[in-house]
Design an enzyme around this catalytic site. Structure first.
Site, PDB file in Angstrom:
ATOM      1  N   ALA A  75       0.808  -1.214   0.000  1.00 25.31           N
ATOM      2  CA  ALA A  75       0.000   0.000   0.000  1.00 25.31           C
ATOM      3  C   ALA A  75       0.841   1.264   0.000  1.00 25.31           C
ATOM      4  O   ALA A  75       0.392   2.308  -0.459  1.00 25.31           O
ATOM      5  CB  ALA A  75      -0.952  -0.001   1.188  1.00 25.31           C
ATOM      6  N   ALA A 204      -1.969  -6.604   1.328  1.00 26.46           N
ATOM      7  CA  ALA A 204      -2.317  -7.975   1.708  1.00 26.46           C
ATOM      8  C   ALA A 204      -2.040  -8.267   3.178  1.00 26.46           C
ATOM      9  O   ALA A 204      -2.811  -8.961   3.837  1.00 26.46           O
ATOM     10  CB  ALA A 204      -1.538  -8.972   0.840  1.00 26.46           C
ATOM     11  N   CYS A 331       7.907   7.700  23.274  1.00 25.93           N
ATOM     12  CA  CYS A 331       9.045   6.842  23.564  1.00 25.93           C
ATOM     13  C   CYS A 331       9.141   5.655  22.612  1.00 25.93           C
ATOM     14  O   CYS A 331      10.178   5.016  22.544  1.00 25.93           O
ATOM     15  CB  CYS A 331       8.962   6.339  24.995  1.00 25.93           C
ATOM     16  SG  CYS A 331       9.386   7.624  26.161  1.00 25.93           S
TER      17      CYS A 331
HETATM   18  C1  LIG Z   1      -3.576   2.931   6.386  1.00 27.44           C
HETATM   19  C2  LIG Z   1      -2.325   2.342   5.841  1.00 27.44           C
HETATM   20  N1  LIG Z   1      -1.884   2.709   4.630  1.00 27.44           N
HETATM   21  C3  LIG Z   1      -0.760   2.206   4.109  1.00 27.44           C
HETATM   22  C4  LIG Z   1       0.006   1.285   4.786  1.00 27.44           C
HETATM   23  C5  LIG Z   1       1.267   0.753   4.156  1.00 27.44           C
HETATM   24  O1  LIG Z   1       1.056  -0.528   3.690  1.00 27.44           O
HETATM   25  P1  LIG Z   1       2.263  -1.472   3.225  1.00 27.44           P
HETATM   26  O2  LIG Z   1       2.880  -1.965   4.484  1.00 27.44           O
HETATM   27  O3  LIG Z   1       1.623  -2.540   2.436  1.00 27.44           O
HETATM   28  O4  LIG Z   1       3.187  -0.645   2.420  1.00 27.44           O
HETATM   29  C6  LIG Z   1      -0.414   0.869   6.041  1.00 27.44           C
HETATM   30  C7  LIG Z   1       0.381  -0.090   6.837  1.00 27.44           C
HETATM   31  O5  LIG Z   1       1.308   0.283   7.542  1.00 27.44           O
HETATM   32  C8  LIG Z   1      -1.598   1.409   6.586  1.00 27.44           C
HETATM   33  O6  LIG Z   1      -2.030   1.055   7.805  1.00 27.44           O
END
Ligand SMILES: Cc1ncc(COP(=O)(O)O)c(C=O)c1O
Lengths: 407, 128
Positions: A75, A204, A331
């Site tokens: 993503a 995924a 932290c």
């Molecule tokens: C809302 C959201 N967008 C994007 C990502 C990024 O996804 P990926 O780990 O597949 O790059 C994440 C995960 O960290 C997410 O929670």
């Protein structure tokens, strides 16, 4: 029944691969290892067929057609491709983007990168519940606004935005709408047609699939939507994402998507909701001064984000080390700043430092939840006994009246 | 974040948690840090007429390293004279606990807490 430790309550960070997903993937690493782009032999055909089935499975999860699915590495890439790809394609139309302060860094930092290229970005605030104001969003749209990017569900607080209403506004105003749907898929209904979404990011590993694979939904049809690719090469994925397709990963994503869709209709997600609610009830019934962060009503059923007043989040996580979870405390971050998401909700720095995110999932059990409640209650009480703030409050001191020595 | 064994030990078995009577003229109280910054330490020292620290107690709101730093400091100052305690530097605390760079501020806070407690004691005695 004894509980196996540690307990995994960090399903918003990532999820284990479902055994059914792994079973589906395995043959594509060994027997059917072909390159889906090899058009002239059976190895290629088998891989190609698997990829196309996965494309259908992903499309079905979000109400799209298979041709609208582009596979990516995850993503983060999908968000980058959506935002930068639109920006580069439509520069001549205008250079204004609207997004929200609580978005994932993949969206925020893509926007920041464009700012350096002369784009203007409006980062909309959210209310105390974590929701964007529809009227404010409508008012923020200008003649030169090209893109609106709003996530389906937030990764920290699980708050679900009014995507359908936002989509309708964007469609009406002729603005492209991107939605980072990662955290909401399989948890709440999402349909790109009904929600008027033009671009949607999928990952995924947040839905029991493998890491390193995701997808971008790119709407087809009128009005025509085009993107400028970030990665050039062999012209795979309609030229939008070159690179040999990772067949086994894609098969995993497809199977994960199919199972996520089933979760919404076969009661799977209701089971997770019941666990989440049980956890929250157990915490609330046994501890005072615990505060929910973000809307309860507009929330994915697997998320609980709570601030335990007078207890610092990282110390809390150390105490409950048998429970894997995460904290918005400074932290735990390299920056020493507490969660920007909680700050955007107006949560005070002190309570932001005290926040813990529990992400329940498909493989959690009631026994795990009960064990966790016992541990959480015990450790919060123990840490509060050690907390000068708790002691001061019990003595009747108003903490906001104290002259603290900032350091 | 991976913690050193020493931090974990102090966190799991913190030494000298509690409070002394802050109105006792022999007790100096130091309260340093801020809730908004994520750490607050309260260190109390009971000092006898020979200037020797007889007892030390702490309460800390903060991460594991902050709790460990406070706990360690209470064990270090006990039996020391005021002058000796004043000389304890944060680097000693950081080294003893093997704190990583991002946690050095915890040891700074612990040093500040000693100084603040001693200053409070001196003020009570009309020495400051
Ligand atoms: C809302 C959201 N967008 C994007 C990502 C990024 O996804 P990926 O780990 O597949 O790059 C994440 C995960 O960290 C997410 O929670």
């Amino acid at each position: 029944m004894s509980v196996k430790l540690p307990i995994y309550f960090d399903n918003q960070a990532t999820t284990p691969v479902d055994p059914r997903v792994l079973d589906a993937m395995m043959p594509y690493l060994t027997e059917h290892f072909g390159n889906p782009a090899s058009r002239n032999h059976a190895f290629g055909w088998a891989a190609k067929e698997a990829v196309e089935i996965a494309r259908e499975q992903v499309a079905a999860l979000i109400g799209a057609s298979p041709k609208e699915i582009i596979f990516t590495s995850g993503a983060t890439e999908s968000d980058n491709l959506a935002i930068k790809g639109v920006a580069r394609q439509y520069e001549s139309r205008g250079k204004h983007i609207i997004t929200v302060q609580t978005e994932h860094k993949a969206v925020l930092d893509s926007c920041h990168a464009l700012e350096r290229d002369g784009w203007e970005v409006t980062f909309l605030p959210v209310d105390r519940e974590g929701l964007v104001d529809i009227d404010q969003l409508r008012d923020a749209i200008r003649d030169d606004t090209v893109l609106v990017s709003v996530m389906l569900a937030n990764n920290e607080i699980g708050v679900v935005q009014p995507i359908r209403e936002i989509g309708a506004i964007c469609r009406e105003r002729g603005v492209i709408f991107h939605c980072d749907a990662v955290q909401g898929l399989g948890k709440v209904p999402f349909d790109v047609v009904e929600d008027h979404v033009d671009l949607a990011s999928i990952s995924a590993h947040k839905m029991y699939g493998p890491k390193g694979i995701g997808a971008l939904y790119v709407r087809r049809g009128r009005p025509r939507l085009r993107l400028r690719p970030l990665i050039d090469g062999g012209g795979h994925e309609r030229g939008l994402r070159s690179g040999t397709l990772a067949t086994h990963q894609i098969v995993g994503l497809g199977k994960a998507a199919e199972l996520a869709a089933e979760d919404l209709v076969n009661g799977g997600i209701d089971k997770v909701r019941a666990l989440r609610d049980r956890l929250w009830d157990g915490i609330r019934e046994n501890l005072d001064e615990v505060y929910l962060n973000g809307s309860w009503e507009h929330r994915i059923p697997n998320n609980l984000n709570v601030s335990f007043a007078y207890v610092e989040g990282e110390a809390m996580m150390m105490g409950i080390k048998d429970i894997a979870c995460s904290s918005g405390s400074a932290c735990t971050s390299a920056s020493l700043e507490p969660s920007y998401v909680l700050r955007a909700l107006g949560v005070g720095a002190e309570l932001a430092h005290s926040s813990i995110r529990f992400g329940l999932g498909r493989f959690n059990t009631e026994e795990e939840v009960d064990h966790a409640i016992g541990l959480i209650v015990e450790k919060v009480r123990w840490l509060r006994e050690m907390s000068p703030l708790y002691e001061m409050v019990k003595e009747g001191i108003d903490l906001s009246s104290v002259q603290w020595s900032a350091h | 974040m991976a913690y050193s064994d020493k931090v974990v030990n102090h966190y799991e078995n913190p030494q000298n948690v509690g409070s002394l009577d802050k109105n006792d003229p022999q007790v100096g109280t130091g309260l340093v840090g801020a809730p908004a910054c994520g750490d607050v330490m309260k260190l109390q020292l009971k000092i006898n007429d020979d200037g020797i620290i007889e007892d030390a107690k702490f309460k800390t709101f903060g991460c594991g390293s902050a709790i460990a730093s406070s706990s360690l400091v209470t064990t270090m100052v006990k039996g020391k004279t005021i002058e000796e305690a004043e000389k304890i530097e944060n680097s000693l605390i950081a080294e003893e606990l093997a704190l990583p760079p991002v946690k050095i501020h915890c040891s700074v806070l612990a040093e500040d807490a000693i100084k603040a407690a001693i200053a409070d004691y001196r003020k009570k005695r009309g020495e400051a």
